[in-house]
Design an enzyme around this catalytic site. Structure first.
Site, PDB file in Angstrom:
ATOM      1  N   SER A 249       0.727  -1.235   0.020  1.00 37.37           N
ATOM      2  CA  SER A 249       0.085  -0.049  -0.128  1.00 37.37           C
ATOM      3  C   SER A 249       0.913   1.251  -0.046  1.00 37.37           C
ATOM      4  O   SER A 249       1.519   1.536   1.062  1.00 37.37           O
ATOM      5  CB  SER A 249      -0.871   0.040   1.179  1.00 37.37           C
TER       6      SER A 249
ATOM      7  N   HIS B  26      -1.122  -1.043  -4.246  1.00 32.85           N
ATOM      8  CA  HIS B  26      -2.501  -0.793  -3.719  1.00 32.85           C
ATOM      9  C   HIS B  26      -2.660   0.659  -3.383  1.00 32.85           C
ATOM     10  O   HIS B  26      -1.620   1.387  -2.821  1.00 32.85           O
ATOM     11  CB  HIS B  26      -2.383  -1.560  -2.383  1.00 32.85           C
TER      12      HIS B  26
ATOM     13  N   ASP C  42      -4.892   3.787  -2.055  1.00 31.35           N
ATOM     14  CA  ASP C  42      -5.746   4.038  -1.190  1.00 31.35           C
ATOM     15  C   ASP C  42      -6.335   5.270  -1.445  1.00 31.35           C
ATOM     16  O   ASP C  42      -5.822   6.498  -1.209  1.00 31.35           O
ATOM     17  CB  ASP C  42      -5.455   3.973   0.217  1.00 31.35           C
TER      18      ASP C  42
ATOM     19  N   MET D 284      -9.162   8.237  -0.153  1.00 31.78           N
ATOM     20  CA  MET D 284     -10.087   8.516   1.115  1.00 31.78           C
ATOM     21  C   MET D 284     -10.616   9.820   0.579  1.00 31.78           C
ATOM     22  O   MET D 284      -9.709  10.806   0.486  1.00 31.78           O
ATOM     23  CB  MET D 284      -9.119   8.601   2.298  1.00 31.78           C
TER      24      MET D 284
ATOM     25  N   HIS E 291      -8.330   1.326  -4.465  1.00 26.28           N
ATOM     26  CA  HIS E 291      -9.362   1.008  -3.074  1.00 26.28           C
ATOM     27  C   HIS E 291     -10.052   2.371  -2.905  1.00 26.28           C
ATOM     28  O   HIS E 291      -9.253   3.405  -2.242  1.00 26.28           O
ATOM     29  CB  HIS E 291      -8.568   0.631  -1.977  1.00 26.28           C
TER      30      HIS E 291
ATOM     31  N   MET F 251     -12.342   4.630  -0.912  1.00 23.26           N
ATOM     32  CA  MET F 251     -13.023   4.779   0.383  1.00 23.26           C
ATOM     33  C   MET F 251     -13.788   6.120   0.129  1.00 23.26           C
ATOM     34  O   MET F 251     -13.415   7.013   0.895  1.00 23.26           O
ATOM     35  CB  MET F 251     -12.128   4.833   1.305  1.00 23.26           C
TER      36      MET F 251
ATOM     37  N   MET G 119     -11.733  -5.842   4.861  1.00 24.10           N
ATOM     38  CA  MET G 119     -10.704  -4.819   5.706  1.00 24.10           C
ATOM     39  C   MET G 119     -10.606  -5.688   7.156  1.00 24.10           C
ATOM     40  O   MET G 119     -11.668  -5.950   7.696  1.00 24.10           O
ATOM     41  CB  MET G 119     -11.501  -3.597   5.978  1.00 24.10           C
TER      42      MET G 119
ATOM     43  N   ASP H 138      -6.840  -6.542   3.717  1.00 30.06           N
ATOM     44  CA  ASP H 138      -6.443  -5.189   3.841  1.00 30.06           C
ATOM     45  C   ASP H 138      -6.524  -4.541   5.189  1.00 30.06           C
ATOM     46  O   ASP H 138      -7.271  -4.517   5.642  1.00 30.06           O
ATOM     47  CB  ASP H 138      -6.979  -3.976   2.889  1.00 30.06           C
TER      48      ASP H 138
HETATM   49  C1  DX5 Z   1      -6.572   1.658   4.944  1.00 29.78           C
HETATM   50  C2  DX5 Z   1      -6.146   1.108   3.843  1.00 29.78           C
HETATM   51  C3  DX5 Z   1      -5.116   0.143   3.869  1.00 29.78           C
HETATM   52  C4  DX5 Z   1      -3.771   0.578   4.693  1.00 29.78           C
HETATM   53  C5  DX5 Z   1      -3.075  -0.681   5.125  1.00 29.78           C
HETATM   54  O1  DX5 Z   1      -7.728   2.291   5.169  1.00 29.78           O
HETATM   55  O2  DX5 Z   1      -6.962   0.833   3.109  1.00 29.78           O
HETATM   56  O3  DX5 Z   1      -4.736  -0.111   2.521  1.00 29.78           O
HETATM   57  O4  DX5 Z   1      -3.143   1.519   3.644  1.00 29.78           O
HETATM   58  O5  DX5 Z   1      -1.895  -0.067   5.818  1.00 29.78           O
HETATM   59  P1  DX5 Z   1      -1.359  -1.021   7.001  1.00 29.78           P
HETATM   60  O6  DX5 Z   1      -0.748  -2.243   6.196  1.00 29.78           O
HETATM   61  O7  DX5 Z   1      -0.083  -0.210   7.556  1.00 29.78           O
HETATM   62  O8  DX5 Z   1      -2.551  -1.411   7.825  1.00 29.78           O
HETATM   63 ZN    ZN Z   2      -6.620  -0.077   1.222  1.00 29.91          ZN
END
Ligand code: DX5
Ligand code: ZN
Length: 222
Positions: free
Chosen positions: A8, A33, A35, A37, A66, A68, A137, A175
């Site tokens: 990630s 990956h 993310d 948000m 991903h 969010m 998750m 994840d």
């Molecule tokens: C959380 C993200 C994850 C995060 C994982 O909201 O979706 O992908 O980056 O990070 P670690 O491996 O540090 O939990």
């Molecule tokens: Zn993620």
């Protein structure tokens, strides 16, 4: 199929994003990956299209995006055009999940659906054939570096059964909070893809950490 590793980028040093992506290019990572948000679906804001574009430009690995965000339908096309090869939306953010997953496939990407820790895998029973991937998750989404929620193991096993019972090849991605303490057990329970943020980027040798996750053998054979 061998299991896949999806580091990630959220845990990377954004001051040297290009170098971090090049490190992943040279590593045994299968995917990157990404993310996204929005500060609304989750209590944090990560980054948007300009950063995604820089990642895509530098990356030689497929992007595992991903989302969010609320109302992801508004942005599906932009993310596929922005380089998402796998595009995942939260079940909790989609009123018409059937339509959303179909649209992602129509746009030419692989369609993923994500479940928060509190959402049962049974909610996916009727939609599973439309999902190329289900992401479970194992932390509440919004932040990297959180503690792995143990109940995830039960969810992986249940989901594996559902997928096998329906004769599907849907992949299971995990994840949040993945480390050497849980990676092997997750693979044995039926996971196909492991996301790892902090565990990779905060380690002294990220490439070696990725290689160690990739080098695990899974007892479960698909
Ligand atoms: C959380 C993200 C994850 C995060 C994982 O909201 O979706 O992908 O980056 O990070 P670690 O491996 O540090 O939990
Ligand atoms: Zn993620």
């Amino acid at each position: 199929m061998p299991h896949l590793i999806s580091p990630s980028i959220l845990a990377a040093d954004f001051g040297k994003l290009d170098a971090e992506v090049h490190m992943l290019n040279e590593s045994k990572a299968d995917l990157i990956h990404v993310d996204v948000m929005d500060g609304c679906f989750v209590p944090n804001i990560s980054f948007g299209f300009p950063v995604l574009k820089s990642i895509q430009k530098a990356s030689q690995k497929p992007l595992d995006v991903h989302l969010m965000i609320v109302d992801p339908d508004r942005y599906l096309e932009a993310f596929v055009k922005g380089g998402a090869e796998i595009l995942s939306v939260h079940q909790e953010a989609c009123t018409h999940l059937h339509r959303t997953l179909s649209e992602i496939r129509n746009l030419g990407a692989k369609a993923g659906v994500v479940l928060n820790p509190a959402t049962p895998v049974s909610t996916l029973e009727d939609i599973l054939p439309l999902a190329d991937m289900v992401m479970l998750m194992s932390v509440n989404p919004g932040f990297g570096g959180q503690k792995f929620i143990q109940n995830t193991f039960n969810k992986v096993r249940k989901l594996r059964q559902m997928i096998d019972n329906q004769g599907l090849s849907t992949l299971i991605e995990i994840d949040g909070g993945v480390t050497d303490q849980n990676a092997q057990s997750l693979l044995n329970a039926g996971a196909d893809i492991l996301v790892a943020g902090s565990y990779v980027f905060k380690s002294t040798d990220p490439k070696a950490t990725i290689a160690s996750l990739k080098g695990l053998e899974r007892a479960y054979q698909v």
